[in-house]
Design a protein around this motif. Structure first.
Motif, PDB file in Angstrom:
ATOM      1  N   ALA A 174       0.852  -1.186   0.000  1.00 17.10           N
ATOM      2  CA  ALA A 174       0.000   0.000   0.000  1.00 17.10           C
ATOM      3  C   ALA A 174       0.891   1.240   0.000  1.00 17.10           C
ATOM      4  N   VAL A 175       0.338   2.352  -0.467  1.00 20.61           N
ATOM      5  CA  VAL A 175       1.106   3.593  -0.575  1.00 20.61           C
ATOM      6  C   VAL A 175       0.323   4.731   0.066  1.00 20.61           C
ATOM      7  N   VAL A 176       0.995   5.499   0.901  1.00 21.12           N
ATOM      8  CA  VAL A 176       0.388   6.703   1.469  1.00 21.12           C
ATOM      9  C   VAL A 176       0.449   7.783   0.394  1.00 21.12           C
ATOM     10  N   ARG A 177      -0.703   8.109  -0.191  1.00 22.24           N
ATOM     11  CA  ARG A 177      -0.750   9.114  -1.254  1.00 22.24           C
ATOM     12  C   ARG A 177      -0.758  10.532  -0.698  1.00 22.24           C
ATOM     13  N   ARG A 178      -1.214  10.672   0.532  1.00 19.98           N
ATOM     14  CA  ARG A 178      -1.239  11.988   1.173  1.00 19.98           C
ATOM     15  C   ARG A 178      -1.018  11.783   2.664  1.00 19.98           C
ATOM     16  N   ASP A 199      -4.607  13.545  11.352  1.00 11.65           N
ATOM     17  CA  ASP A 199      -5.890  13.597  12.065  1.00 11.65           C
ATOM     18  C   ASP A 199      -6.797  12.404  11.804  1.00 11.65           C
ATOM     19  N   LEU A 200      -6.689  11.794  10.647  1.00 10.62           N
ATOM     20  CA  LEU A 200      -7.609  10.731  10.234  1.00 10.62           C
ATOM     21  C   LEU A 200      -6.983   9.984   9.071  1.00 10.62           C
ATOM     22  N   SER A 201      -7.121   8.647   9.074  1.00  8.93           N
ATOM     23  CA  SER A 201      -6.665   7.825   7.942  1.00  8.93           C
ATOM     24  C   SER A 201      -7.863   7.411   7.102  1.00  8.93           C
ATOM     25  N   ILE A 202      -7.776   7.636   5.792  1.00 11.12           N
ATOM     26  CA  ILE A 202      -8.763   7.121   4.854  1.00 11.12           C
ATOM     27  C   ILE A 202      -8.102   6.032   4.035  1.00 11.12           C
ATOM     28  N   PHE A 203      -8.664   4.836   4.085  1.00 13.10           N
ATOM     29  CA  PHE A 203      -8.144   3.702   3.328  1.00 13.10           C
ATOM     30  C   PHE A 203      -9.064   3.451   2.143  1.00 13.10           C
ATOM     31  N   THR A 204      -8.500   3.405   0.948  1.00  8.73           N
ATOM     32  CA  THR A 204      -9.324   3.193  -0.235  1.00  8.73           C
ATOM     33  C   THR A 204      -8.461   2.644  -1.362  1.00  8.73           C
ATOM     34  N   TRP A 205      -9.064   2.519  -2.560  1.00 12.15           N
ATOM     35  CA  TRP A 205      -8.363   1.942  -3.700  1.00 12.15           C
ATOM     36  C   TRP A 205      -9.157   2.242  -4.967  1.00 12.15           C
ATOM     37  N   GLY A 206      -8.502   2.092  -6.095  1.00 10.86           N
ATOM     38  CA  GLY A 206      -9.173   2.157  -7.386  1.00 10.86           C
ATOM     39  C   GLY A 206      -9.925   3.452  -7.615  1.00 10.86           C
ATOM     40  N   GLY A 207     -11.183   3.314  -8.043  1.00  7.43           N
ATOM     41  CA  GLY A 207     -11.973   4.463  -8.443  1.00  7.43           C
ATOM     42  C   GLY A 207     -12.297   5.428  -7.327  1.00  7.43           C
ATOM     43  N   SER A 208     -12.180   5.012  -6.075  1.00  5.17           N
ATOM     44  CA  SER A 208     -12.500   5.899  -4.955  1.00  5.17           C
ATOM     45  C   SER A 208     -11.295   6.718  -4.493  1.00  5.17           C
ATOM     46  N   LEU A 209     -10.127   6.426  -5.043  1.00  3.15           N
ATOM     47  CA  LEU A 209      -8.916   7.097  -4.558  1.00  3.15           C
ATOM     48  C   LEU A 209      -9.003   8.607  -4.761  1.00  3.15           C
ATOM     49  N   TYR A 210      -9.403   9.058  -5.950  1.00  2.00           N
ATOM     50  CA  TYR A 210      -9.399  10.490  -6.223  1.00  2.00           C
ATOM     51  C   TYR A 210     -10.517  11.202  -5.472  1.00  2.00           C
ATOM     52  N   LYS A 211     -11.604  10.502  -5.192  1.00  2.00           N
ATOM     53  CA  LYS A 211     -12.649  11.085  -4.357  1.00  2.00           C
ATOM     54  C   LYS A 211     -12.109  11.314  -2.943  1.00  2.00           C
ATOM     55  N   ALA A 212     -11.359  10.351  -2.438  1.00  2.00           N
ATOM     56  CA  ALA A 212     -10.765  10.507  -1.108  1.00  2.00           C
ATOM     57  C   ALA A 212      -9.755  11.650  -1.092  1.00  2.00           C
ATOM     58  N   MET A 213      -8.981  11.778  -2.173  1.00  2.00           N
ATOM     59  CA  MET A 213      -7.994  12.866  -2.240  1.00  2.00           C
ATOM     60  C   MET A 213      -8.699  14.220  -2.299  1.00  2.00           C
ATOM     61  N   GLU A 214      -9.775  14.312  -3.066  1.00  2.00           N
ATOM     62  CA  GLU A 214     -10.522  15.574  -3.138  1.00  2.00           C
ATOM     63  C   GLU A 214     -11.158  15.903  -1.787  1.00  2.00           C
ATOM     64  N   ALA A 215     -11.687  14.880  -1.138  1.00  2.00           N
ATOM     65  CA  ALA A 215     -12.263  15.099   0.195  1.00  2.00           C
ATOM     66  C   ALA A 215     -11.196  15.590   1.169  1.00  2.00           C
ATOM     67  N   ALA A 216     -10.004  15.020   1.083  1.00  2.00           N
ATOM     68  CA  ALA A 216      -8.911  15.452   1.960  1.00  2.00           C
ATOM     69  C   ALA A 216      -8.554  16.905   1.704  1.00  2.00           C
ATOM     70  N   HIS A 272      -8.249  20.381   8.782  1.00  2.00           N
ATOM     71  CA  HIS A 272      -8.060  18.982   9.159  1.00  2.00           C
ATOM     72  C   HIS A 272      -7.035  18.322   8.234  1.00  2.00           C
ATOM     73  N   ASN A 273      -6.076  17.678   8.836  1.00  2.00           N
ATOM     74  CA  ASN A 273      -4.964  17.070   8.096  1.00  2.00           C
ATOM     75  C   ASN A 273      -5.233  15.571   7.956  1.00  2.00           C
ATOM     76  N   VAL A 274      -5.681  15.144   6.780  1.00  2.00           N
ATOM     77  CA  VAL A 274      -6.161  13.782   6.563  1.00  2.00           C
ATOM     78  C   VAL A 274      -5.150  12.990   5.742  1.00  2.00           C
ATOM     79  N   GLU A 275      -4.892  11.776   6.192  1.00  2.00           N
ATOM     80  CA  GLU A 275      -4.003  10.865   5.464  1.00  2.00           C
ATOM     81  C   GLU A 275      -4.844   9.979   4.541  1.00  2.00           C
ATOM     82  N   VAL A 276      -4.384   9.808   3.297  1.00  2.00           N
ATOM     83  CA  VAL A 276      -5.058   8.941   2.336  1.00  2.00           C
ATOM     84  C   VAL A 276      -4.113   7.812   1.963  1.00  2.00           C
ATOM     85  N   VAL A 277      -4.567   6.584   2.192  1.00  2.00           N
ATOM     86  CA  VAL A 277      -3.760   5.397   1.909  1.00  2.00           C
ATOM     87  C   VAL A 277      -4.399   4.632   0.758  1.00  2.00           C
TER      88      VAL A 277
END
Length: 331
Positions: free
Chosen positions: A195-199, A203-220, A228-233
């Motif tokens: 797995a790769v930490v993209r961001r 404050d919070l870890s968001i774990f996702t993959w595939g088509g939801s990755l960019y939605k998680a990045m936009e939400a962050a 709020h400083n959110v980590e996206v994995v």
């Protein structure tokens, strides 16, 4: 290479594989003359010929079985299943043959097969073509399951999959095919199992993959704008699952959210939640939250389809509640 699309990245990976190894061939429904259902293989039959770009009948069990036989015989087949829903017609071949032959032969028979399949919702293809069944295949010992969400991964994961001595399934989200990004061919690529930490965040870890990755990045990004400083994995590989990176992320942030387009019950989000409950419970300062697709067959109507899929606003709202702020009530 500069700016290329997710579609072009996969095509470049297939071309590289075909040019570098004469054992590699591509087979599947409409991969040749039609150029692929999503145009990934467009032009390849003219470049490599019909012996290496093979159009198959509409018979998933048959041509996946042929791919297994070719892999056992020393070839390196890439089998394309047009959409993940149709992969269920080949479950017997994938689960009972490809995944088990190394075990049942005491290591004497490997199946170095790569199966690619489009999946995911967002193109109004209804229940026949829109589901995300990666959790079904990630359940099966003997398979490896990849889900590249970035164009860099789309470009290079196929090469790593073809080098593996056992069957690898690659999922490709249909809503990513037209996405364009710049990639650096000289940049190092993370091992396909990691797995790769993209961001990075605290404050919070968001774990996702595939088509939801960019939605998680936009939400962050939206959450960053309100402090709020959110980590996206990006999990990238769903079997074997990189549990160490998941746990390390929660050790930093102490809160976990899983964004999974598929159904909540008995799926990948449940597996990740169980991992955190079993191995990282005392690092958590709040209950684990999951943002999933609605538990219905995906509808055709655009507004209903959008309501069934996790959206950026769903992620943001869930995060604000987890973070215990007042912004959620004011949105």
């Amino acid at each position: 290479m500069g700016d290329i699309s997710y579609r072009e990245a996969f095509r470049a990976g297939i071309i590289e594989a075909l040019e570098s190894d004469p054992r590699v061939f591509l087979m599947g429904e409409d991969v040749g003359d039609y150029g692929g259902c999503y145009a990934v293989s467009k032009g390849l039959i003219e470049k490599f010929g019909r012996e290496r770009i093979i159009d198959t009948p509409l018979a998933e069990s048959g041509f996946v079985g042929a791919g297994i036989g070719a892999a056992i015989g020393g070839m390196r087949p890439i089998v394309e299943i047009m959409t993940v829903n149709f992969s269920l017609l080949a479950l017997d071949q994938i689960v009972n043959n490809a995944a088990t032959l190394r075990h049942m032969s005491n290591g004497q028979i490997g199946v170095p097969l790569v199966i690619r399949m489009a999946c995911g919702a967002g193109k109004q293809l209804a229940a026949q073509h829109s589901h995300s069944f990666e959790g079904i295949f990630a359940h099966v010992p003997g398979l490896k399951v990849l889900y590249p969400g970035t164009i860099q991964d789309a470009r290079h994961m196929l090469k790593m999959a073809l080098a593996d001595p056992d069957p690898v399934i690659i999922f490709e989200h249909v809503m990513l095919y037209n996405r364009i990004e710049a990639i650096d061919e000289s940049a190092p690529i993370d091992d396909m199992h990691k797995a790769v930490v993209r961001r990075p965040g605290t404050d919070l870890s968001i774990f996702t993959w595939g088509g939801s990755l960019y939605k998680a990045m936009e939400a962050a990004d939206q959450l960053q704008a309100v402090g709020h400083n959110v980590e996206v994995v990006d999990l990238r590989c769903l079997r074997p699952l990189d549990r160490d990176t998941i746990i390390e992320s929660v050790q930093r942030t102490h809160k976990a959210m899983i964004v999974d387009e598929s159904w909540k019950s008995v799926g990948m989000s449940a597996e990740i939640s169980a991992t955190l409950a079993e191995q990282a419970l005392y690092y958590l300062d709040a209950p684990i939250q999951r943002v999933n697709g609605q538990e219905v067959p995906f509808p055709y109507a655009e507004h209903l389809e959008n309501a069934c899929i996790p959206q950026v606003e769903d992620i943001v709202q869930t995060a604000l509640v987890m973070l215990g702020t007042n912004e959620a009530a004011n949105r």
